[in-house]
Design an enzyme around this catalytic site. Structure first.
Site, PDB file in Angstrom:
ATOM      1  N   ALA A  13      76.369  16.342  42.133  1.00 53.96           N
ATOM      2  CA  ALA A  13      77.046  15.267  42.856  1.00 53.96           C
ATOM      3  C   ALA A  13      76.929  15.434  44.367  1.00 53.96           C
ATOM      4  O   ALA A  13      76.445  14.533  45.070  1.00 53.96           O
ATOM      5  CB  ALA A  13      78.520  15.220  42.430  1.00 53.96           C
TER       6      ALA A  13
ATOM      7  N   ARG B 193      78.746   9.825  39.149  1.00 49.86           N
ATOM      8  CA  ARG B 193      78.954  10.296  40.513  1.00 49.86           C
ATOM      9  C   ARG B 193      77.689  10.855  41.153  1.00 49.86           C
ATOM     10  O   ARG B 193      77.660  11.073  42.355  1.00 49.86           O
ATOM     11  CB  ARG B 193      80.065  11.359  40.545  1.00 49.86           C
ATOM     12  CG  ARG B 193      79.711  12.602  39.781  1.00 49.86           C
ATOM     13  CD  ARG B 193      80.924  13.404  39.343  1.00 49.86           C
ATOM     14  NE  ARG B 193      80.513  14.641  38.695  1.00 49.86           N
ATOM     15  CZ  ARG B 193      80.046  14.722  37.457  1.00 49.86           C
ATOM     16  NH1 ARG B 193      79.932  13.631  36.725  1.00 49.86           N
ATOM     17  NH2 ARG B 193      79.695  15.877  36.947  1.00 49.86           N
TER      18      ARG B 193
ATOM     19  N   CYS C   2      97.568  39.761  24.421  1.00 51.76           N
ATOM     20  CA  CYS C   2      98.685  39.718  23.477  1.00 51.76           C
ATOM     21  C   CYS C   2      99.301  38.326  23.422  1.00 51.76           C
ATOM     22  O   CYS C   2      99.795  37.887  22.380  1.00 51.76           O
ATOM     23  CB  CYS C   2      99.737  40.765  23.838  1.00 51.76           C
ATOM     24  SG  CYS C   2     100.540  40.477  25.430  1.00 51.76           S
TER      25      CYS C   2
ATOM     26  N   ASP D 126      78.845  24.521  42.001  1.00 47.72           N
ATOM     27  CA  ASP D 126      80.069  24.161  41.293  1.00 47.72           C
ATOM     28  C   ASP D 126      80.863  25.369  40.810  1.00 47.72           C
ATOM     29  O   ASP D 126      81.740  25.236  39.967  1.00 47.72           O
ATOM     30  CB  ASP D 126      79.752  23.249  40.099  1.00 47.72           C
ATOM     31  CG  ASP D 126      78.846  23.918  39.074  1.00 47.72           C
ATOM     32  OD1 ASP D 126      78.467  25.088  39.287  1.00 47.72           O
ATOM     33  OD2 ASP D 126      78.532  23.268  38.058  1.00 47.72           O
TER      34      ASP D 126
ATOM     35  N   LYS E 132      67.275  17.700  37.167  1.00 46.83           N
ATOM     36  CA  LYS E 132      67.982  17.052  38.276  1.00 46.83           C
ATOM     37  C   LYS E 132      67.191  17.128  39.578  1.00 46.83           C
ATOM     38  O   LYS E 132      67.079  16.137  40.315  1.00 46.83           O
ATOM     39  CB  LYS E 132      69.355  17.702  38.471  1.00 46.83           C
ATOM     40  CG  LYS E 132      70.379  17.363  37.414  1.00 46.83           C
ATOM     41  CD  LYS E 132      71.740  17.958  37.767  1.00 46.83           C
ATOM     42  CE  LYS E 132      72.793  17.561  36.744  1.00 46.83           C
ATOM     43  NZ  LYS E 132      74.131  18.090  37.093  1.00 46.83           N
TER      44      LYS E 132
END
Length: 954
Positions: A427, A464, A581, A525, A477
């Protein structure tokens, strides 16, 4: 249209949905938006609004494209010169989002046109038009926005009418907390568990659920609270209520608010409506409020903008500002800002348009969705610190005229010669590349951009990452982005790589590669990659532009060697580890059950198959596994053996689809019934601690076992059975009726809780238990003998590990995660999460929206201007934090690197990397002593505590 179908394309809007939500998106899908003016700012706003998913966008412009448009209008080409801007932009704008109708109106603005829309945005407009159409919109309930940029300055105005209801002021998830106790008093005090702060504020309204004992709280209306501290607050009178026993969740109730706006004509005179984003520029922005008005008066009189660097035009503009100030009577006018505005007013800069366009589009989204707090009502922005110190001659008739008008032709030539490395083509990467193309970065004979991104385009990117289209899905990309920007600016010199930037690619991005660069831009990112790239940049003394987003939040940073601090070591609070836990026995939030489900997925369908395949091909696998410690070795080798032996021989390897269903049914019983019964056997519901307090209280929620019902739970193990079949290449089915028939013949082993089982209460107890001597030797020897059997080494025993993929709704992955998590949540009476929320948490999805991305990329390129000019004053640079939901923008001067003295060597210490000066001939010796200078820097970084670096350097 999504509203007509009643559906939202979650694949396309995936990341934006986590910012806006379904309800806001549905409201947006009913709104028609008009955007007037298709120069650089107008097309930026249109791009962002179309990507956001309104019903329709009409772009209006009656003018023809000229050379100066090409410096910021990314959908215009040289072949469009002389043609209508709106018409030429239509095809590219329409291709951005198949769910939004895009129209072009090449005629003038008039009343009939404006009344067709619910939101109107004016760009490149006169003040007379702003006043006229502003009054029209205000009186007809039309949301009205004005956006304008001139050179390095920008202006934004919003008028959403006499009454505008905001349903959610900040877009944050409602705060919630676990209850520890509630007092019987007036006022009653609620104490929350201390695992995290409650997050409420004074005046918040909350409701209660799942409270035991004081059950009256569960049925009262939302109550206003008064915060006492980070872990407690008071409510109304609880003295007549029952005594609190245990449990309970308190959750914030979001309150709508009503806002009132003034029409533009009135708002021009109200300085209380100026939103200040840089408190060091209060005087300047008040002056700019007058200067923009004066600029309209200048244009009305002269029929042109002030000429670049014209002293007489600047004097004339300053005189008009002085006249306006006789009414406003500002105590201090920033005359230098007025002159700078005059000198650069003909400039049309892509980075400024990207920033103001991102903010303006965000205000459109607020107007359409009634989510987030709108701007009330004026905002001014400037980046005059980008200006060069020396004047320069101008050139004419190039695609960069709008930029040359501000910076001069020599600077343009310098931009074109730059060699830059862009890491990431997602983006922010797409927005940066668009800006690079428009400003001409690396577009000269000697210039060059290298972009690398290892990812391939997915449908969820299209909302986007605006350089990509649906036909690009599945392609790299970096390749598609590079091709797209070459079409924007054919002079771009750009090479695309598909490499991950890490230690493995240092053979490609080596010393010689970095030596040839002028700078680096990060569009990453994750924190780890940023830290690594930051280290490489400081190692090679290269400036770094860094930016990131999280929904409506954004951040930018310029790292200048020897001048500013670096990005530094990674500290990410979003990935705090949940105690084992808690995951294993004591979950109390849906995040815990989702992480538990992810761990189950990874263990069952990925790690065990991978271990089996390692065993089959690696003779040393067993011995290496034994070196991990008895407990881990026993678990790993037992999993391998059971996966290789069929169910008839005591193992877990299926030979048919029926075996997969049987396995899933038995696994269900183990996880949601047997394990819970064992836990309650060790710690019964009435258990008390050594202090006499209830064991099951606070963050420890008392669970209950589930009873299997094929009518209610078939979906949960349908996914499990199919995934189990896939790792053995056994074909499954979604035929629930057929699965139900198989279930009737499944024999579920009986279970009796054991008193010998020890359940750990803390991770420390768990670690201590692992360190103790255990009598696992006999079992391990037995397993070694079984695994030594030649019959187990057949290649036919190979398994097929499954890598978790959240965005493919047909692969059963999210089906399993959602079902497994919600079943466990039901065990512990934790409110379930829907598929959308589960996908965000389990998939670790970063919410994203195009508006923030565009604004961040614009600010990064403003810092690029400064780097290319070689600014060495730290006061010229800006670190920015923004939260467009409110909106709140903070620009500050970056910090200097820390400075330390070690012996007679002066060290300018930036986290993880340093430069060493005044050390004579030691430098070569030091450098040769380390495979990477980064090793030295880490040692020096440690020297603040150890002082061992002196011996190291000598």
């Amino acid at each position: 249209n999504m509203t007509e179908k009643g559906e939202i394309d979650e694949g396309f809007y995936s990341r934006q949905l986590y910012v806006l939500g379904h309800e806001a998106m549905h409201r947006m899908g009913t709104v028609n938006v008009l955007i007037a003016g298709m120069r650089g700012l107008g097309v930026e706003i249109a791009k962002n609004v179309i990507l956001s998913g309104v019903k329709s966008v009409t772009v209006q412009d009656e003018c023809q494209a000229v050379w100066t448009d090409l410096s910021s209008q990314f959908f215009l080409k040289e072949s469009h010169l002389g043609q209508n801007r709106a018409t030429c932009s239509l095809q590219q704008l329409s291709a951005l989002n198949p769910h939004v109708r895009v129209l072009a109106h090449p005629g003038p603005l008039d009343e009939d046109l404006i009344l067709q829309f619910q939101v109107v945005v004016l760009t490149d407009s006169s003040l007379d038009d702003q006043k006229c159409f502003g009054e029209l919109c205000h009186s007809n309930g039309i949301k009205f926005i004005v956006a304008d940029t001139k050179g390095l300055c920008g202006q934004l105005f919003c008028d959403f009418g006499e009454e505008f209801e905001v349903l959610d002021q900040d877009g944050e998830m409602p705060a919630s907390a676990m209850i520890q106790s509630v007092s019987k008093a007036n006022p009653g005090v609620v104490f929350c568990t201390d695992d995290r702060k409650h997050g409420f504020s004074d005046g918040s309204k909350v409701f209660f659920s799942q409270v035991q004992g004081m059950t009256e709280l569960n049925s009262i209306s939302p109550v206003e609270i008064k915060v006492r501290d980070s872990y407690s607050f008071s409510i109304g009178d609880t003295s007549a209520f029952s005594t609190y026993e245990r449990g309970g969740v308190v959750t914030e109730v979001k309150q709508p608010c009503m806002l009132t706006f003034k029409p533009l004509s009135e708002a021009l005179l109200d300085y209380q409506l100026l939103k200040m984003n840089d408190y060091g520029k209060i005087s300047r922005h008040k002056t700019l409020h007058l200067a923009f008005q004066a600029l309209h008066g200048f244009v009305k009189k002269e029929q042109r903008l002030p000429r670049p660097r014209s002293q007489s035009d600047a004097d004339a503009l300053l005189a008009i500002v002085g006249e306006l100030n006789t009414v406003t009577q500002l105590e201090q006018l920033d005359e230098a800002a007025v002159r700078s505005l005059s000198y650069t007013a003909q400039g049309d800069l892509a980075p400024i348009n990207a920033f103001i366009g991102g903010l303006a589009a965000q205000e459109v989204i607020k107007a359409c969705s009634r989510k987030f707090t709108p701007l009330q009502q004026w905002l001014y922005f400037d980046a005059l610190e980008c200006l060069p110190e020396d004047e320069d001659h101008l050139a004419e008739c190039t695609r960069y005229d709008g930029q040359i008008a501000v910076f001069g032709s020599a600077f343009q030539e310098k931009l074109e010669m730059q060699k830059y490395f862009l890491v990431g083509a997602g983006a922010i990467g797409c927005e940066l590349l668009k800006n690079f193309a428009l400003i001409g970065l690396s577009a000269g004979e000697e210039g060059h951009i290298t972009v690398t991104d290892m990812d391939f385009i997915e449908k969820s990117n299209l909302n986007r990452q605006f350089l990509f289209r649906s036909q690009d899905i599945g392609k790299p990309k970096s390749d598609v982005a590079a091709k797209a920007v070459r079409e924007m600016n054919p002079r771009m010199k750009i090479t695309a790589h598909q490499n991950r930037l890490d230690a493995d690619s240092e053979g490609v991005y080596d010393y010689n590669f970095f030596k040839g660069l002028n700078g680096v831009a990060a569009a990453l990112d994750n924190v780890e990659a940023r830290v690594y790239l930051d280290g490489r940049c400081i190692q090679h003394q290269k400036p770094l532009l860094e930016g990131g987003t999280l929904g409506c939040q954004g951040h930018t940073l310029a790292v200048v060697p020897h001048l500013t601090e670096s990005y530094g070591p990674g500290t990410s609070s979003s990935n705090e580890a949940i105690p084992l836990c808690t995951l294993k026995n004591f979950p109390h939030r849906i995040e815990h059950t989702l992480q538990w489900a992810r761990d189950q997925f990874e263990g069952l369908f990925k790690q065990t198959p991978e271990n089996v395949n390692l065993f089959l091909r690696d003779e040393g696998f067993v011995e290496r596994t034994l070196g991990l410690g008895d407990a881990e070795a026993l678990e790993t080798l037992a999993g391998v053996w059971s996966s290789l032996k069929d169910m008839g021989s005591g193992g877990q390897r299926p030979t048919s689809w029926e075996d997969c269903v049987s396995w899933a049914r038995c696994k269900w019983e183990t996880l949601y019934n047997n394990d819970i019964r064992q836990l309650l056997h060790c710690f019964p519901p009435e258990e008390v601690t050594s202090a006499g307090l209830p064991f099951w209280s606070g963050s420890k929620r008392c669970p209950h076992p589930l009873t299997f019902d094929p009518n209610n739970f078939i979906f949960s193990f349908c996914a499990a059975a199919n995934l189990y079949g896939l790792i053995y290449r056994i074909e499954g089915t979604r035929d629930w009726a057929a699965i139900r028939n198989i279930l009737e013949n499944v024999q579920v082993p009986s279970f009796t809780p054991k008193s010998s089982v020890k359940i750990h209460l803390t991770d420390e107890e768990m670690d201590e238990e692992k360190e103790k001597e255990r009598d696992d030797a006999a079992q391990l020897e037995e397993l070694k003998g079984k695994l030594a059997s030649p019959s187990l080494k057949s290649s036919a025993m190979r398994m097929y590990p499954t890598n978790f993929e959240k965005d493919d709704d047909s692969n059963f992955h999210m089906d399993y995660i959602v079902a497994a998590s919600n079943l466990r949540a039901e065990n512990y009476d934790i409110p379930a999460a829907d598929r959308h929320q589960s996908k965000r948490i389990a998939g670790r999805i970063i919410p994203a929206i195009a508006t923030t991305t565009a604004a961040v990329a614009g600010l990064m390129c403003l810092e690029l201007y400064k780097l290319v000019q070689g600014h060495q004053k730290i006061s010229s640079y800006r670190t920015t934090y923004m939260y467009l939901a409110i909106p709140h923008i903070v620009l500050s001067q970056p910090c200097r690197p820390q400075h330390f003295e070690v012996s007679n060597i002066s060290i300018h210490l930036q986290p993880f990397l340093v430069t060493v000066s005044d050390c004579g001939g030691y430098m070569d010796t030091i450098y040769k002593g380390f495979s990477h200078i980064q090793d030295l820097s880490r040692a020096l970084y440690t020297a603040r505590q150890t002082l061992t670096v002196y011996t190291l350097i000598i």
